[in-house]
Design an enzyme around this catalytic site. Sequence first.
Site, PDB file in Angstrom:
ATOM      1  CE  LYS A  22       0.872   5.025   8.403  1.00 57.43           C
ATOM      2  NZ  LYS A  22       0.963   4.480   7.221  1.00 57.43           N
ATOM      3  CG  ASP A  71       5.746   3.887   0.830  1.00 58.14           C
ATOM      4  OD1 ASP A  71       6.065   4.629   1.930  1.00 58.14           O
ATOM      5  OD2 ASP A  71       4.509   3.705   0.520  1.00 58.14           O
ATOM      6  CE1 TYR A  89      -3.742   2.402   0.547  1.00 59.61           C
ATOM      7  CE2 TYR A  89      -2.654   3.173   2.565  1.00 59.61           C
ATOM      8  CZ  TYR A  89      -3.647   3.330   1.613  1.00 59.61           C
ATOM      9  OH  TYR A  89      -4.345   4.499   1.904  1.00 59.61           O
TER      10      TYR A  89
END
Length: 428
Positions: free
Chosen positions: A267, A239, A144
């Site tokens: 994050k 990522d 994702y």
Amino acid sequence: MTTNTSEALFAKAKNFIPGGVNSPVRAFRSVGGNPIFIKRAKGAYIFDEDDNQYIELINSWGPMILGHAFEPVEQAVSEAIKNSFSFGAPTRREVEMAELIISMVPSIEKVRMVNSGTEATMAAIRVARGYTGREKIIKFEGCYHGHGDSFLIAAGSGAVTMGVPDSPGVTKGVANDTLTAPYNNLEAVQMLCDANKGQIAALILEPVVGNMGCVLPKEGYLQGLRNICTKEGIVLIFDEVMTGFRLAKGGAQERFGVTPDMTTLGKIIGGGMPVGAYGGKAEIMNCVSPQGPVYQAGTLSGNPIAMAAGLTMLHHLNDHPEVYTQLEATGNQIVGGIRSILDKLNLNYQINHVGSMYSLFFTETPVVDFETAKTSDTAKFGKYFHGMLDKGIYLAPSQYEALFLSTALSQENIAEVLAANEAVLSMI
Ligand SMILES: *Cc1c(COP(=O)(O)O)cnc(C)c1O
């Protein structure tokens, strides 16, 4: 335990917000029941609107690596707020932030701040396309990368949970430019490269996957991808929105010793505020506007409050290597403990674990990619999830998510987590 207030809020929310939530997985669809609405959190604990207390094993999907409302971050935000909330102009902290990121993640020579992980990955592939003059990208099934159109092809996280791996609204054109391969399979990548010679701009992956549950790269896999990308002139993008500053100070790339061309971050980098970043080799990043022709901008990018939170968080991680020692120890204790419980109960469920990330999969098949992740018994996971919630342990509400530990977990908390696991796993 009653959750009446959460239930009432959810019923009301459904009238005004699609599905009652602002991000799909929060709706508890894959585990059943009603989501709990959160009022506050501190350290290792999160409290819902009915004042139930839970031990936190999600930590906002990663950012709260030092536990909730970590005081130095709280203070930095309170201080910053006094000087107004946004200027839309350059600030000193953005320079400090960029310098610190570059010192912590050596593959990054220049970096641009954005407002989310989604923005970071979208921008990174645009830059890779601009830099290479090529159009296609390779991504992996179950990885994702946020909700950008190009990534909603065989995507993980909420996209798996909701059973819409290919979202309506994504055009065929975009889908045609996104090539997908199974994770942990180098031959599949080489075949895609051979079939699309000179057309692939970027290969993007989670170097450790968190979004089909936790899945580790096989020995030599990341280096193998590095070699293919170098040979084919493809920009290798890690990522590290989840793994950055979590699996090591310098992220998964430091831990596994493989150097990407570009890295996306999010994050933890915002300390809980909405922040993302993308960076990489100077030669590539120099393509970004206004230095180069690839456009990317943001009214709130580098927001002073968000930078105050993120900078304080990163300084703390940079200055306190013992954070990572502690997270390793906590991860080993919890995962080791669950493994012993499974042994004792004669259960052969799989646990994937690295550092402070892990997933318990309700399958006996080793989970190495999306196909094997999907062999999990999600109904059983639902029972496990609710059993744990009833015992005051807050897990991610989906089989296809990782759990994220924080330094706020005490020995007592760890014992409680293990006791709850033993009770629930012997019941379901
Ligand atoms: C969370 C996540 C994203 C998206 O970040 P948002 O801030 O939710 O947009 C992208 N990539 C990975 C690996 C993630 O875990």
